[in-house]
Design a protein around this motif. Structure first.
Motif, PDB file in Angstrom:
ATOM      1  N   UNK A  94       0.824  -1.211   0.000  1.00 16.02           N
ATOM      2  CA  UNK A  94       0.000   0.000   0.000  1.00 16.02           C
ATOM      3  C   UNK A  94       0.857   1.260   0.000  1.00 16.02           C
ATOM      4  N   UNK A  95       1.988   1.205  -0.709  1.00 15.08           N
ATOM      5  CA  UNK A  95       2.857   2.367  -0.835  1.00 15.08           C
ATOM      6  C   UNK A  95       3.817   2.568   0.323  1.00 15.08           C
ATOM      7  N   UNK A  96       3.740   1.733   1.353  1.00 22.11           N
ATOM      8  CA  UNK A  96       4.647   1.842   2.506  1.00 22.11           C
ATOM      9  C   UNK A  96       5.842   0.919   2.263  1.00 22.11           C
ATOM     10  N   UNK A  97       7.033   1.513   2.229  1.00 25.75           N
ATOM     11  CA  UNK A  97       8.257   0.774   1.911  1.00 25.75           C
ATOM     12  C   UNK A  97       8.967   0.390   3.210  1.00 25.75           C
ATOM     13  N   UNK A  98       9.335  -0.872   3.313  1.00 31.35           N
ATOM     14  CA  UNK A  98      10.090  -1.359   4.469  1.00 31.35           C
ATOM     15  C   UNK A  98      11.443  -1.862   3.975  1.00 31.35           C
ATOM     16  N   UNK A  99      12.527  -1.364   4.587  1.00 28.41           N
ATOM     17  CA  UNK A  99      13.886  -1.769   4.240  1.00 28.41           C
ATOM     18  C   UNK A  99      14.481  -2.535   5.411  1.00 28.41           C
TER      19      UNK A  99
END
Length: 226
Positions: A177-182
């Motif tokens: 949903x457009x939330x990026x996790x690195x």
């Protein structure tokens, strides 16, 4: 460093734009807005140059004072804007000069102009001030329709592979949903904030959650007993 070119106004603008001429009568403007479902229209000269914009707010004073004369306090409050209640053509009720953008302006610039000037639409003009299209708030939000897969691919290609080439294979990128996790180890922790900043600037990214950590020593073998 590979640079991600942000979406520009020409990518999302509507063309051709609905317009009226300087001499368009009041009821014609209302009819055009109603039929085309827009809240504002650029006013153009004979050669296509934008000379102003008429919005619903510019037309409402006509209705407000349709059956009465404005009071002294209302005249003082409205000032020169009171003339719009008496205007009969686009030229008499329009806002001028028009707030405009160029086709190659970034969406961020268009958004800032809308916020500063409290408008919902901006005419898009070329170097000669001739109308090229129109961009609305809804158009600017279309970047958030970008798929998670596209965002993930761009994060890997333009950020991870450049900043952390030694650990690109070990860094996990997920997007929902457009939330990026690195997640993962990096050799230089001073680059973590750079990565976060670059990722947050990509089109369609809603938020960035970083779980990146410094590269530590691997697990030590147990000491041998004498």
């Amino acid at each position: 460093m590979p640079v991600t070119v942000p979406h520009i106004v020409s990518d999302v603008m509507t063309t051709p734009a609905v317009t009226v001429g300087r001499d368009a009568r009041f009821k014609e403007i209302v009819r055009v807005m109603d039929e085309r479902g827009v809240s504002a229209v650029p006013v153009v000269s004979g050669d296509g140059r934008v000379v102003g914009v008429v919005s619903e707010a510019d037309l409402l004073p006509k209705e407000e004072f349709r059956d009465r004369r404005p009071t002294r306090s209302e005249r003082k409050r409205l000032g020169s804007g009171l003339a719009k209640a008496e205007g009969a053509t686009a030229e008499e009720v329009m806002n001028t000069p028009a707030v405009t953008v160029r086709p190659d302006d970034t969406l961020a610039r268009a958004a800032r102009l809308m916020a500063v000037h409290h408008v919902k639409r901006l005419p898009v003009v070329d170097a000669e001030e001739r109308l090229s299209g129109i961009v609305s708030r809804g158009d600017l939000l279309r970047v958030f329709l970008r798929s998670d897969e596209d965002i993930e691919e761009e994060v890997r290609r333009t950020v991870v592979s450049y900043l952390f080439p030694r650990h690109a294979h070990a860094i996990h990128v997920s997007v929902r949903d457009g939330i990026v996790v690195l997640r993962g180890p990096v050799h230089d922790t001073s680059l973590i904030w750079v990565a976060e900043r670059l990722v947050s600037g990509l089109e369609g990214v809603v938020a960035v959650q970083s779980r990146l950590r410094g590269e530590g020593p691997g697990p030590q073998a147990p000491a041998s007993r004498p």
